[in-house]
Design a protein around this motif. Structure first.
Motif, PDB file in Angstrom:
ATOM      1  N   THR A  53       6.466  -2.943 -13.520  1.00  0.00           N
ATOM      2  CA  THR A  53       6.090  -2.741 -14.860  1.00  0.00           C
ATOM      3  C   THR A  53       4.934  -1.849 -14.607  1.00  0.00           C
ATOM      4  N   ARG A  54       3.774  -2.313 -14.183  1.00  0.00           N
ATOM      5  CA  ARG A  54       2.504  -1.883 -14.129  1.00  0.00           C
ATOM      6  C   ARG A  54       2.517  -0.441 -13.284  1.00  0.00           C
ATOM      7  N   THR A  55       3.207  -0.607 -11.889  1.00  0.00           N
ATOM      8  CA  THR A  55       2.947   0.363 -11.015  1.00  0.00           C
ATOM      9  C   THR A  55       3.657   1.613 -11.424  1.00  0.00           C
ATOM     10  N   ARG A  56       4.846   1.480 -12.078  1.00  0.00           N
ATOM     11  CA  ARG A  56       5.905   2.645 -12.378  1.00  0.00           C
ATOM     12  C   ARG A  56       5.196   3.172 -13.782  1.00  0.00           C
ATOM     13  N   VAL A 103       7.401   6.323  -4.676  1.00  0.00           N
ATOM     14  CA  VAL A 103       8.731   5.484  -4.288  1.00  0.00           C
ATOM     15  C   VAL A 103       8.321   4.218  -4.112  1.00  0.00           C
ATOM     16  N   ARG A 104       9.146   3.105  -4.492  1.00  0.00           N
ATOM     17  CA  ARG A 104       9.059   1.664  -4.214  1.00  0.00           C
ATOM     18  C   ARG A 104      10.384   1.325  -3.612  1.00  0.00           C
ATOM     19  N   HIS A 105      10.113   0.490  -2.580  1.00  0.00           N
ATOM     20  CA  HIS A 105      11.502   0.117  -1.983  1.00  0.00           C
ATOM     21  C   HIS A 105      11.348  -1.148  -1.200  1.00  0.00           C
ATOM     22  N   ALA A 131       3.106  -2.363   2.684  1.00  0.00           N
ATOM     23  CA  ALA A 131       1.574  -1.723   2.232  1.00  0.00           C
ATOM     24  C   ALA A 131       2.020  -1.390   0.713  1.00  0.00           C
ATOM     25  N   HIS A 132       0.755  -1.294   0.079  1.00  0.00           N
ATOM     26  CA  HIS A 132       0.733  -0.833  -1.306  1.00  0.00           C
ATOM     27  C   HIS A 132      -0.652  -0.414  -1.621  1.00  0.00           C
ATOM     28  N   PRO A 133      -0.865   1.199  -1.109  1.00  0.00           N
ATOM     29  CA  PRO A 133      -1.940   1.606  -0.992  1.00  0.00           C
ATOM     30  C   PRO A 133      -2.709   1.687  -2.135  1.00  0.00           C
ATOM     31  N   THR A 134      -2.045   2.417  -3.446  1.00  0.00           N
ATOM     32  CA  THR A 134      -2.674   2.359  -4.426  1.00  0.00           C
ATOM     33  C   THR A 134      -3.251   1.037  -5.264  1.00  0.00           C
ATOM     34  N   GLN A 135      -2.400   0.148  -4.974  1.00  0.00           N
ATOM     35  CA  GLN A 135      -2.841  -1.142  -5.410  1.00  0.00           C
ATOM     36  C   GLN A 135      -4.594  -1.381  -4.891  1.00  0.00           C
ATOM     37  N   ALA A 136      -4.482  -1.158  -3.551  1.00  0.00           N
ATOM     38  CA  ALA A 136      -5.795  -1.565  -3.007  1.00  0.00           C
ATOM     39  C   ALA A 136      -6.954  -0.713  -3.348  1.00  0.00           C
ATOM     40  N   SER A 163       2.919 -10.493   0.996  1.00  0.00           N
ATOM     41  CA  SER A 163       2.157  -9.448   0.154  1.00  0.00           C
ATOM     42  C   SER A 163       1.887  -8.327   0.894  1.00  0.00           C
ATOM     43  N   ARG A 164       2.329  -7.106   0.230  1.00  0.00           N
ATOM     44  CA  ARG A 164       1.679  -5.832   0.752  1.00  0.00           C
ATOM     45  C   ARG A 164       0.544  -5.602   0.007  1.00  0.00           C
ATOM     46  N   VAL A 165       0.233  -6.215  -1.144  1.00  0.00           N
ATOM     47  CA  VAL A 165      -1.049  -6.172  -1.708  1.00  0.00           C
ATOM     48  C   VAL A 165      -2.096  -6.697  -1.022  1.00  0.00           C
ATOM     49  N   ALA A 166      -1.913  -7.820  -0.556  1.00  0.00           N
ATOM     50  CA  ALA A 166      -2.846  -8.295   0.454  1.00  0.00           C
ATOM     51  C   ALA A 166      -3.096  -7.603   1.865  1.00  0.00           C
ATOM     52  N   LEU A 217      -2.773 -13.999  -5.626  1.00  0.00           N
ATOM     53  CA  LEU A 217      -1.533 -13.318  -5.266  1.00  0.00           C
ATOM     54  C   LEU A 217      -0.228 -14.371  -6.115  1.00  0.00           C
ATOM     55  N   ARG A 218       0.628 -13.563  -6.422  1.00  0.00           N
ATOM     56  CA  ARG A 218       1.801 -14.241  -6.709  1.00  0.00           C
ATOM     57  C   ARG A 218       2.630 -14.863  -5.542  1.00  0.00           C
ATOM     58  N   MET A 219       3.268 -15.802  -6.231  1.00  0.00           N
ATOM     59  CA  MET A 219       4.530 -16.523  -4.842  1.00  0.00           C
ATOM     60  C   MET A 219       5.542 -15.499  -5.202  1.00  0.00           C
ATOM     61  N   GLN A 220       5.665 -15.182  -3.828  1.00  0.00           N
ATOM     62  CA  GLN A 220       6.762 -13.888  -4.025  1.00  0.00           C
ATOM     63  C   GLN A 220       8.407 -14.502  -3.352  1.00  0.00           C
ATOM     64  N   PHE A 221       8.777 -15.298  -4.297  1.00  0.00           N
ATOM     65  CA  PHE A 221       9.916 -16.047  -4.162  1.00  0.00           C
ATOM     66  C   PHE A 221      11.054 -14.884  -3.729  1.00  0.00           C
ATOM     67  N   HIS A 257      -6.333 -10.187  -9.976  1.00  0.00           N
ATOM     68  CA  HIS A 257      -4.765 -10.338  -9.740  1.00  0.00           C
ATOM     69  C   HIS A 257      -4.100  -9.157  -9.782  1.00  0.00           C
ATOM     70  N   PRO A 258      -3.134  -8.791  -8.880  1.00  0.00           N
ATOM     71  CA  PRO A 258      -2.565  -7.385  -9.167  1.00  0.00           C
ATOM     72  C   PRO A 258      -1.522  -7.324 -10.197  1.00  0.00           C
ATOM     73  N   GLY A 259      -1.208  -8.766 -10.609  1.00  0.00           N
ATOM     74  CA  GLY A 259      -0.075  -8.667 -11.441  1.00  0.00           C
ATOM     75  C   GLY A 259       1.234  -8.527 -10.874  1.00  0.00           C
ATOM     76  N   PRO A 260       2.328  -9.089 -11.387  1.00  0.00           N
ATOM     77  CA  PRO A 260       2.441  -9.953 -12.369  1.00  0.00           C
ATOM     78  C   PRO A 260       2.329 -11.434 -12.170  1.00  0.00           C
ATOM     79  N   MET A 261       1.368 -11.868 -13.054  1.00  0.00           N
ATOM     80  CA  MET A 261       0.880 -13.427 -12.829  1.00  0.00           C
ATOM     81  C   MET A 261       2.017 -14.280 -13.314  1.00  0.00           C
TER      82      MET A 261
HETATM   83  C1  NCD Z   1       2.667  -6.317  -6.909  1.00  0.00           C
HETATM   84  C2  NCD Z   1       3.816  -5.637  -5.935  1.00  0.00           C
HETATM   85  O1  NCD Z   1       4.703  -5.377  -6.533  1.00  0.00           O
HETATM   86  O2  NCD Z   1       3.298  -5.455  -4.753  1.00  0.00           O
HETATM   87  N1  NCD Z   1       2.443  -6.013  -8.206  1.00  0.00           N
HETATM   88  C3  NCD Z   1       1.966  -4.641  -8.396  1.00  0.00           C
HETATM   89  O3  NCD Z   1       2.199  -3.985  -8.069  1.00  0.00           O
HETATM   90  N2  NCD Z   1       0.838  -4.806  -9.071  1.00  0.00           N
HETATM   91  C4  NCD Z   1       2.561  -7.802  -6.548  1.00  0.00           C
HETATM   92  C5  NCD Z   1       3.628  -8.880  -6.788  1.00  0.00           C
HETATM   93  O4  NCD Z   1       4.681  -8.237  -6.983  1.00  0.00           O
HETATM   94  O5  NCD Z   1       3.341  -9.798  -6.945  1.00  0.00           O
END
Ligand code: NCD
Length: 305
Positions: A53-56, A103-105, A131-136, A163-166, A217-221, A257-261
């Motif tokens: 949602t957010r990143t795109r 790109v997200r993959h 990795a998710h550099p723009t989030q950092a 978590s790529r965010v972490a 961080l979200r639990m990334q099931f 929190h990076p979202g989604p929460m």
């Molecule tokens: C995160 C992601 O997709 O890496 N969300 C985001 O980009 N803000 C974190 C997540 O999915 O929990």
């Protein structure tokens, strides 16, 4: 810089320069017409193989505010569903004439392959758990607008393993001089932390009153193969930032929190919406950071008008 694939592409000086440039776009975004002609004529393709949602929306808004033309690719409505490979898909898009791909993959490393296949710039908007550099960068900008980052003690809590965010935040925060403690059960921390510039705690209660920032961080099931902890209720009881725990935070501590929460799991709704929460600022700053990234990769280097 041609691509932004990981925080490893940056050093302290270039990271700081990107944050400084982001500040200029924060100002642009506060104008009555939040748009500059800087990248007129450039074409940015957004290629999301995973939900977002957010990143795109943030990248697409950023590109539009720089006057780029944006090509949006939705995997669900594309020939990927007919079996087209990543390489053929990317080369098809590139053949139409593009300057950058965002790109997200789900596969770690996919943006690196794409960077080998096309002439344009590639921005990693999240690859697997890598990795998710723009989030950092947006997290660093958001923190820096509130505090001096050097010397801050940041707890990153929860499903660090997936978590790529972490991963990106550990690198960026370390470059900027913060102390990072990872908090979670051993099953949710990376198998090996060799080379990670972090401390580790298995109890949120042990650190909650000492830290300056709690990043949840979200639990990334979707990336977990097995049950890594007994129940969500137990997770919340030990690692959730509940209202009771939040009361033990330092008076000026900040919550991110990076979202989604998942409200009620890793963070109580009252805390997510509370005074200490930076969640909406993170989203707002994300647009400015992505404008700065696209401008750095595609711009002429001229000052922002
Ligand atoms: C995160 C992601 O997709 O890496 N969300 C985001 O980009 N803000 C974190 C997540 O999915 O929990």
């Amino acid at each position: 810089m041609k691509h932004l694939l990981s925080i490893d592409d940056l050093d302290r000086a270039s990271l700081t320069a990107l944050l400084d440039l982001s500040e200029q776009f924060v100002a642009v975004n506060q104008r009555e017409i939040p748009k500059v002609p800087a990248l007129r004529g450039k074409v940015v393709a957004s290629l999301f193989y995973e939900e977002s949602t957010r990143t795109r929306l943030s990248f697409e808004t950023a590109a539009k505010r720089l006057s780029c033309d944006v090509m949006t690719f939705s995997v669900a409505q594309s020939s990927v569903k007919k079996g087209e490979s990543l390489r053929d898909t990317v080369q098809t898009i590139a053949a139409m004439g593009i300057d950058a791909v965002v790109v997200r993959h789900p596969a770690a490393g996919a943006p690196y392959r794409i960077a080998d296949w096309i002439d344009g710039s590639v921005v990693n908007a999240g690859d697997g758990r890598h990795a998710h550099p723009t989030q950092a960068l947006l997290d660093a900008l958001t923190l820096r607008r509130r505090r001096e980052i050097a010397g801050l003690h940041v707890a990153i809590v929860g499903d660090v393993r997936h978590s790529r965010v972490a991963r990106s935040n550990v690198k960026a925060l370390h470059l900027l001089g913060a102390d990072v403690t990872l908090v979670g059960p051993p099953t949710l921390l990376p198998e090996s932390l060799e080379g990670w510039p972090v401390q580790v705690s298995h109890e949120l209660d042990d650190v909650v009153s000492e830290v300056d920032v709690v990043m949840l961080l979200r639990m990334q099931f979707e990336r977990q193969q097995e049950g890594l902890f007994p129940t969500l209720r137990e997770y919340t009881a030990r690692y959730g930032l509940t209202e009771a725990r939040a009361e033990r935070l330092k008076p000026d501590a900040l919550v991110m929190h990076p979202g989604p929460m998942n409200r009620g799991v890793e963070v109580a709704a009252e805390v997510a919406d509370g005074r200490a929460s930076l969640v909406t600022e993170q989203v707002t700053n994300g647009v400015a950071v992505r404008m700065a990234v696209l401008y750095s990769l595609l711009g002429s280097g001229a000052p922002v008008a």
